[in-house]
Write an enzyme that holds these catalytic residues in place. Structure first.
Site, PDB file in Angstrom:
ATOM      1  N   TRP B 324       0.843  -1.216   0.000  1.00 37.63           N
ATOM      2  CA  TRP B 324       0.000   0.000   0.000  1.00 37.63           C
ATOM      3  C   TRP B 324       0.868   1.252   0.000  1.00 37.63           C
ATOM      4  CZ3 TRP B 324      -0.361   4.163   3.287  1.00 37.63           C
ATOM      5  CH2 TRP B 324      -1.475   4.998   3.144  1.00 37.63           C
ATOM      6  N   HIS B 325       2.004   1.158   0.715  1.00 35.48           N
ATOM      7  CA  HIS B 325       2.857   2.336   0.843  1.00 35.48           C
ATOM      8  C   HIS B 325       3.545   2.713  -0.455  1.00 35.48           C
ATOM      9  CE1 HIS B 325       2.365   1.767   5.178  1.00 35.48           C
ATOM     10  NE2 HIS B 325       2.715   3.033   5.272  1.00 35.48           N
ATOM     11  N   GLY B 326       3.774   1.759  -1.300  1.00 33.50           N
ATOM     12  CA  GLY B 326       4.394   2.173  -2.549  1.00 33.50           C
ATOM     13  C   GLY B 326       4.846   1.034  -3.414  1.00 33.50           C
ATOM     14  N   PHE B 481       2.303   8.416  -1.055  1.00 34.17           N
ATOM     15  CA  PHE B 481       1.559   7.170  -1.011  1.00 34.17           C
ATOM     16  C   PHE B 481       0.100   7.420  -1.449  1.00 34.17           C
ATOM     17  CE2 PHE B 481       5.328   5.850   0.611  1.00 34.17           C
ATOM     18  CZ  PHE B 481       5.614   6.267   1.885  1.00 34.17           C
TER      19      PHE B 481
END
Lengths: 325, 481
Positions: B324-326, B481
Site C-alpha cells: 500500500w505504501h508504494g 503514497f
C-alpha cells in the site's frame, strides 16, 4: 463564535506584527542584489564592459583587471531571463558601453529558474531588490520571510552590523579563494554530480526557443548601439566534461556559431575544454577560483577586448579611407 | 496545497468564515461548499486528477445505492460490491503499481530495453487514501453496517473532505458520513482544541520532521561513504522524521476538522512508547491498520482459525500494508519484516498484552518498560531503514554499515561536529511533551498547566519555533503514497 474569532485574532496579531516587521527589516539588510542595483543606478553611464551570467562569471571575471571600466552583474544561478531583464533595464543609461560579456554555459539555453523546484530561492531577489516586474500568484516571490523568520540575519545586521554583501565594489565575488578549496575534493564524484545537475534534464524546445529569443534581442539591441557581444564559455574541469549529457555541447556551439555568422557584433570564445587552465585554477569542477583562475581569465578577456578594439579601429579607419577615395 | 504553506494560511480562515457565516443555514449548501473547497484544495496540486477522485466517489456512491437496492438479492449485491472493489483497485493499481510490476516483469524475464512497457504515469496525490476510504463505504453498506446515502453531495463531501483527503486518516463511512448528514454546531472548546492540535502538528512537521530531513537525506543519498555513527544517526533521525511528519499531518488534519465541527479518528497514539511490536501496530497509522484488519484480516478468518491460517492472514495484511505504501520491493520487504516480528506474538497469543498506555498510573516507566520501549524502537528503526532505502541492496548495505567497529565511540564527536544538537533537543522536547500527555489526544492539551498565562506563553514559544524553522520546507512524506 465571535469570542473564538476575537481570541484567535488577538493571539495572531502579535505574530503578524512580528512577521511584518521582520519582512520590512530584512529587506533593509544590504546584500549583493541591492548593492548591484544601487551601483548601476548611479554608475551605469560609466560602464564600458558589462558582464552578465551565472556564478561561472561571478567568480571568473574580475572587473578590476580590465583596462576599461567594467562591472560584473552576474550572480549565482542567474538565468537568461534575468540577464535579459538586467540588460534591458540599464542599457539606455549605458552611454559608454562597448562590450557585453554574455556567458554561455552548457545549460544556459535549456535553463529557466521558474521551472526550478527551488525557484523562490533565486527569483524573489530579482523582484524585491532589482524590482523586476512579475505577475504571479506565487506568494513566495514577494516575501523574504517565506522561508522562515530570519532572526539570525536580523541579529547579524542590526546588532553586529554584518551586511550580506559578498562581492567587491565592482560586483566580483571574492569568496572562493584557491587556498579555501576543500583539500580532499573528489573530482570525479563532484564532476558527475554537477554534470547531472546541469545537463540531467531533457532538452526542452520551448524553453530553448524562448531563451534564444531573449539572447537575440540583447544582441540586436547591442548592435543598434554599437556594442560588441562576447559569448563566453568559461573553463571547466575534465571531470565535469566527462559526465555531461552529449547533446548539450553541440547545441550550445551550433547556436553561438550561428550568432557569430548572423551578427557582425558577436564574438564567441569557447574555453570549455581549454588546456590553459589546470587544476590549480579551479575552485571546483565548473568554477574558477577567484585569485588564480579568475585572474588568468580576466587578463585574457581584457587582452582580447583591447585587441578587438584595435581591430575595430583599424577597420573603421580603413573603411573611412576607402570612402574618402 | 500543503498545510504548512502561506496559501493554506489564507485558504483556511476564508473557508472557516464562509462555512460558519454564509453556508450554515442549509446543510446541503454547507456540504456543497465543503465539496467545492475540497476540490479546490486538491486541484491546487493538479486539477486533472479531480476527474479521478470524482469518478471514484461516483462509482462507490452508485455501488452503495445498488447494494442497498438489491439487499435481499445477495448475489447481485455481492457482484456490485466486488465490481466496485475491482474497479477502484484497478485504478489504484494502474496509477500506482503498473510501472513497478512492468519493470519487475521485464527484469525477471530479461526483456532488454523494457522501457516500452512502462506508462510513466504520475501518481495522483492521496489516491491510496481516498480509494480505501471510498471502498470502506460500499463494503460497510454490503455488510449492513451503514445505510446507503441517497445524498450525493453528502457522499462526495465524505470522500473529498479536504483536511484528510491527501494523507488521511482513512476515515470509515460509519464515523464520517453521518457527520455530513447532520447539522454541525460550532463548539468553542472543540475549535480551540483544534487550533492547539494544528499548532502541535505544525511544530512536529516544521521543527522536527523538516529539520531531520536536512540530515537524513544526505546520509541516505551518500550512505556508502558514511561511518557507522552517521548511518546510525541517519536511521534514528529518519524514524523521528517519519513519525513527526506523518503524525504532524494527522494532527493538522484532525485539528482542522474540529474547526468545522467534524470529528476524525485518531491516527497515532504515541507509537514510540510501545513495549512490543504488537502494541506498536496498535498505535501507528491506526486508520490503515484497522482498515486492513476489518476488511482483509477478519474476512480471511482473523485469529479464529488454525495457527497456520493465522500466520497466513498476518503475513497477508503486513505484505498488503507494505505494498500500500508504494511500488517498490523495499516496502514489501518492510511489511514482511514486520510480519516476522509480529508473528510470534500472535501465534503465542501475546499480541494483546499491552493495551493500556505505558506507565498509566506512574510518572516514569520502570526499567523493564524502558528496555522494552527502547528495544521496540530499535526494531522499528531497522524497519525504517528498509522503508527509506531505494533498494533492498541499499537497505542491506546500510544496516551492515551501521554495525562497524567504533560506531558508539565515534558518535559523541560526530554529534557535536555535525551540529546535531539543535534537532536532538527538539526531538527530546517532543518526546517529553508527548510522554507527559501520553494519555491525551495531542501534545498541546496542557491540561496539567493551570495557569492560562503560562499556556499562552507556551503556545507563543511553539509558534516562534515554527516561524524560525519554516524555511527548509519538505513535502509530507506520506503524500507519495
Amino acid at each position: 463564535m465571535k469570542k473564538f474569532i476575537l481570541h484567535t485574532v488577538l493571539f495572531l496579531l502579535p505574530i503578524l506584527a512580528v512577521v511584518v516587521a521582520c519582512e520590512v527589516l530584512v529587506r533593509q539588510i544590504p546584500n549583493d542584489y541591492s548593492y548591484k542595483y544601487d551601483w548601476l543606478e548611479k554608475n551605469a553611464h560609466r560602464v564600458q564592459v558589462l558582464t552578465l551570467g551565472t556564478s561561472h562569471a561571478l567568480n571568473g571575471i574580475n572587473p578590476s583587471l580590465f583596462s576599461l571600466k567594467t562591472f560584473n552583474t552576474a550572480y549565482h544561478s542567474q538565468d537568461i531571463e534575468r540577464d535579459h531583464y538586467l540588460f534591458m533595464k540599464n542599457i539606455d543609461k549605458m552611454d559608454s558601453l562597448r562590450y557585453l560579456i554574455l556567458p554561455m554555459s552548457l545549460f544556459t539555453l535549456n535553463n529557466n529558474n521558474e521551472d526550478n523546484q527551488r525557484s523562490w530561492h533565486y527569483l524573489h531577489n530579482y523582484i524585491l531588490y532589482y524590482h523586476q516586474p512579475k505577475t504571479s500568484l506565487r506568494i513566495e516571490y514577494y516575501l523574504e520571510v517565506y522561508q522562515g523568520i530570519p532572526f539570525v540575519r536580523l541579529y547579524n545586521w542590526f546588532c553586529l552590523h554584518k551586511d550580506e554583501i559578498t562581492c567587491d565594489s565592482l560586483g566580483f565575488s571574492i569568496d572562493r579563494r584557491a587556498k579555501e578549496r576543500p583539500k580532499d575534493i573528489k573530482w570525479d564524484d563532484v564532476g558527475k554530480e554537477k554534470a547531472e545537475e546541469h545537463t540531467g534534464r531533457p532538452l526542452n524546445t520551448t524553453r530553448i526557443a524562448k531563451n534564444k529569443t531573449l539572447i537575440e534581442e540583447m544582441v540586436e539591441t547591442c548592435r543598434a548601439k554599437g556594442v560588441t557581444v562576447i559569448l563566453l564559455t568559461t573553463p571547466t574541469h575534465e571531470a565535469y566534461r566527462r559526465h555531461v549529457a552529449p547533446e548539450y555541447e553541440p547545441l550550445k556551439n551550433a547556436y553561438c556559431e550561428e550568432l557569430v555568422r548572423r551578427y557582425n557584433n558577436v564574438r564567441y570564445i569557447d574555453l570549455l575544454a581549454s588546456t590553459e587552465y589546470t587544476e590549480e585554477d579551479f575552485w571546483d569542477v565548473d568554477h574558477l577560483n577567484v585569485d588564480i583562475g579568475a585572474t588568468k581569465l580576466s587578463k585574457m578577456l581584457d587582452a582580447y577586448i583591447v585587441a578587438d578594439m584595435e581591430k575595430q579601429k583599424r577597420q573603421a579607419k580603413e573603411s573611412g579611407t576607402m570612402d574618402a577615395q | 496545497m500543503i498545510f504548512n504553506s502561506i496559501e493554506f494560511a489564507i485558504f483556511l480562515p476564508m473557508v472557516f468564515l464562509l462555512y460558519w457565516f454564509v453556508f450554515k443555514r442549509s446543510l446541503r449548501q454547507q456540504n456543497l461548499f465543503i465539496v467545492a473547497v475540497s476540490y479546490l484544495f486538491y486541484g491546487w496540486w493538479d486539477w486533472r486528477f479531480l476527474f479521478l477522485i470524482a469518478f471514484t466517489s461516483l462509482c462507490s456512491w452508485v455501488s452503495g445505492l445498488l447494494i442497498g437496492r438489491y439487499r435481499s438479492q445477495r448475489r447481485i449485491a455481492k457482484t456490485v460490491n466486488v465490481a466496485n472493489i475491482v474497479v477502484n483497485l484497478l485504478i489504484l493499481g494502474l496509477f500506482k503499481y503498473y510501472d513497478f510490476f512492468a519493470k519487475s516483469f521485464a527484469e525477471i524475464f530479461h526483456i532488454a530495453e523494457g522501457d516500452y512497457l512502462l506508462l510513466n504515469v504520475i501518481l495522483p496525490v492521496g489516491i491510496s487514501f481516498y480509494t480505501f476510504q471510498a471502498l470502506s463505504y460500499s463494503i460497510d453498506v454490503y455488510r449492513n453496517k451503514i445505510e446507503p446515502t441517497r445524498d450525493i453531495v453528502q457522499f462526495f463531501a465524505f470522500v473529498s473532505f479536504f483536511p484528510q483527503l491527501v494523507a488521511g486518516p482513512i476515515e470509515r463511512a460509519t464515523n464520517l458520513l453521518p457527520q455530513f448528514g447532520q447539522r454541525r454546531t460550532f463548539d468553542r472548546a472543540i475549535a480551540l482544541d483544534g487550533m492547539k492540535q494544528i499548532l502541535w502538528g505544525m511544530f512536529k512537521k516544521v521543527v522536527v520532521a523538516d529539520q531531520c530531513a536536512t540530515f537524513v537525506d544526505p546520509i541516505f543519498e551518500h550512505y556508502q561513504g558514511q561511518t557507522g555513527s552517521q548511518l546510525m544517526l541517519g536511521a534514528i533521525l529518519f524514524s523521528f522524521q517519519i513519525y513527526a511528519d506523518f503524525s504532524g499531518y494527522s494532527d493538522i488534519a484532525i485539528g482542522t476538522s474540529k474547526l468545522f465541527g467534524i470529528k476524525l479518528m485518531r491516527n497515532f497514539n504515541v507509537p514510540y512508547f510501545s513495549r512490543d511490536i504488537a502494541e506498536f501496530w496498535r498505535r501507528w497509522h491506526i486508520s490503515l491498520t484497522t482498515w486492513l484488519r476489518d476488511y482483509i484480516y477478519i474476512p480471511l478468518g482473523g485469529s479464529r482459525c488454525s495457527k497456520w491460517k493465522v500466520a497466513r492472514n498476518t503475513a497477508i495484511i503486513f505484505l498488503v500494508s507494505g505494498l500500500w505504501h508504494g511500488a517498490n520491493w523495499t516496502y514489501v520487504t518492510w511489511g514482511a519484516y514486520h510480519a516476522l516480528l509480529f508473528m510470534p506474538l500472535i501465534l503465542l497469543g501475546k499480541n494483546r498484552k499491552y493495551t493500556e498506555v505505558v506507565a498509566v498510573q506512574r510518572t516514569l516507566p520502570t526499567l523493564r518498560e524502558l528496555i522494552q520501549i527502547l528495544s521496540t524502537f530499535m526494531l522499528a528503526v531497522i524497519g525504517w531503514i528498509i522503508f527509506r532505502a531505494e533498494s533492498i541492496t541499499q537497505a542491506w548495505e546500510y544496516i551492515g554499515g551501521m554495525w562497524q567497529w567504533g560506531t558508539l565511540r565515534a558518535s559523541y564527536r560526530f554529534f557535536y561536529q555535525f551540529d546535531v544538537w539543535p534537532i536532538s533537543i527538539f526531538i527530546v522536547i517532543m518526546l517529553i511533551i508527548e510522554w507527559i500527555d501520553r494519555r491525551c489526544e495531542h501534545g498541546l492539551m496542557l491540561g496539567h498547566v493551570k495557569s492560562r498565562a503560562l499556556r499562552i506563553i507556551v503556545y507563543y514559544i511553539v509558534v516562534g519555533c515554527i516561524l524560525y524553522h519554516y524555511g527548509s520546507q519538505q513535502t509530507f512524506i506520506y503524500f507519495q503514497f
